[in-house]
Design an enzyme around this catalytic site. Structure first.
Site, PDB file in Angstrom:
ATOM      1  CB  ALA A 166      17.654  38.278 -24.402  1.00 42.95           C
ATOM      2  N   GLY A 167      19.476  35.305 -23.269  1.00 38.84           N
ATOM      3  CA  GLY A 167      20.296  34.220 -23.797  1.00 38.84           C
ATOM      4  C   GLY A 167      19.572  32.893 -23.811  1.00 38.84           C
ATOM      5  CE  LYS A 200      18.971  23.425 -12.072  1.00 37.67           C
ATOM      6  NZ  LYS A 200      18.389  24.614 -12.734  1.00 37.67           N
TER       7      LYS A 200
END
Length: 310
Positions: A8-9, A186
């Site tokens: 939940a960062g 990426k």
């Protein structure tokens, strides 16, 4: 579609919060400290695209998962992945799909080994965000993209259902039939950016203002690009041009997140992002990347020594 966001960062909190904003069924799997922050202050996002405040997000912690979920979004750092796998495993049902949003490729091998290839999709996100001292999530740039797809390139019904889940959220959600290629591209960008920034301890503009800086960066990009090509993922021209333009831009204040982690004495993803790419290179073919990896491992060794002596 019931969704478990693992972490939940800065990443999980942002995308999970945006889904909660449109009333999706989202639960966060959070560590004790972060769970306490969210219970006390709620989930708050600051962004130029609109702020979000959720006063009472649903939270579970390791060992307390009792339900199963249709989708698991994995947003941990690579060094926390193995522990996270153990933590979220009880939440998997017979048809649960897993989308990891980690950098590089190695995490796919770990997830597939544990849960089987049929569960694991490819995924990536493009966003700059951080958690401030108050536990709030700050969106730092103009990009907030999340792309996902089947690793074999097919357009499956579950991918379309996930797209429906994310439709209407205030971020750019995109189905992809070339997700593995996009993940590799990426990876080339991140490895080039992290290696040059951490070695030179400077921003893109600082490096390119130094004698030989631009030439060094271009050589590093070429090394990373050749490794990707040897693995069957030759970087396409538009991606290559974006990478080259971003990493040679004069006056740019862009710095890699790995450098920011080093500057605050934090853990880094040296092996997952740099070391795993270097492992795939032919011996002696990537000297700049090898130097960067040695530099990062020396930082890790010093950090571990200082932790033990503290």
């Amino acid at each position: 579609m019931r969704t478990l966001v693992v972490g939940a960062g800065a990443i999980g909190g942002y995308f999970g919060g945006r889904l909660l904003e449109i009333n999706r069924d989202v639960t966060f799997l959070a560590r004790s400290r972060r769970a306490e922050e969210l219970r006390h202050s709620g989930l708050r996002i600051h962004s130029r695209f609109g702020d979000v405040f959720v006063s009472d997000p649903t939270i579970v912690q390791a060992g307390s998962i009792r339900d199963t979920y249709d989708l698991v979004l994995v947003t941990t750092k690579s060094y926390d992945l193995e522990a996270a796998i153990t933590d979220f495993a009880p939440g998997l049902g017979p048809a649960t799909a897993i989308i990891p949003l980690l950098n590089g490729i190695r995490h796919l091998d770990l997830l597939i080994k544990r849960f089987g290839g049929e569960r694991v999709l490819g995924g990536q996100c493009l966003i700059a965000s951080s958690v401030n001292a108050q536990g709030e999530i700050a969106h730092l740039n103009d990009t907030h993209e999340l792309s996902f797809g089947e690793r074999d390139g097919s357009l499956s019904s579950r991918v379309q259902k996930i797209a429906e889940l994310m439709h209407g959220a205030r971020f750019d959600a995109r189905m992809s039939t070339q997700i593995m290629q996009e993940m590799w591209e990426k990876w080339v960008f991140l490895s080039s950016a992290a290696s040059s920034g951490c070695l030179m301890r400077g921003s893109v503009g600082d490096i390119n203002a130094a004698p030989g800086g631009t030439e060094f960066v271009l050589g590093l990009i070429d090394e990373c690009r050749q490794i990707a090509a040897s693995e069957g993922h030759e970087v396409r021209d538009p991606s290559f041009e974006r990478t080259r333009a971003m990493l040679t831009a004069k006056g740019s204040t862009l710095t890699p997140s790995m450098l920011r982690d080093i500057e605050r004495g934090a853990r880094i993803e040296a092996h997952h992002i740099i070391g795993d790419l270097l492992r795939r290179a032919k011996p002696g073919s990537a000297p700049r990347l090898a130097t960067a990896y040695t530099h990062l491992k020396a930082y890790e060794a010093r950090r571990q020594r200082e932790e033990k002596s503290a």
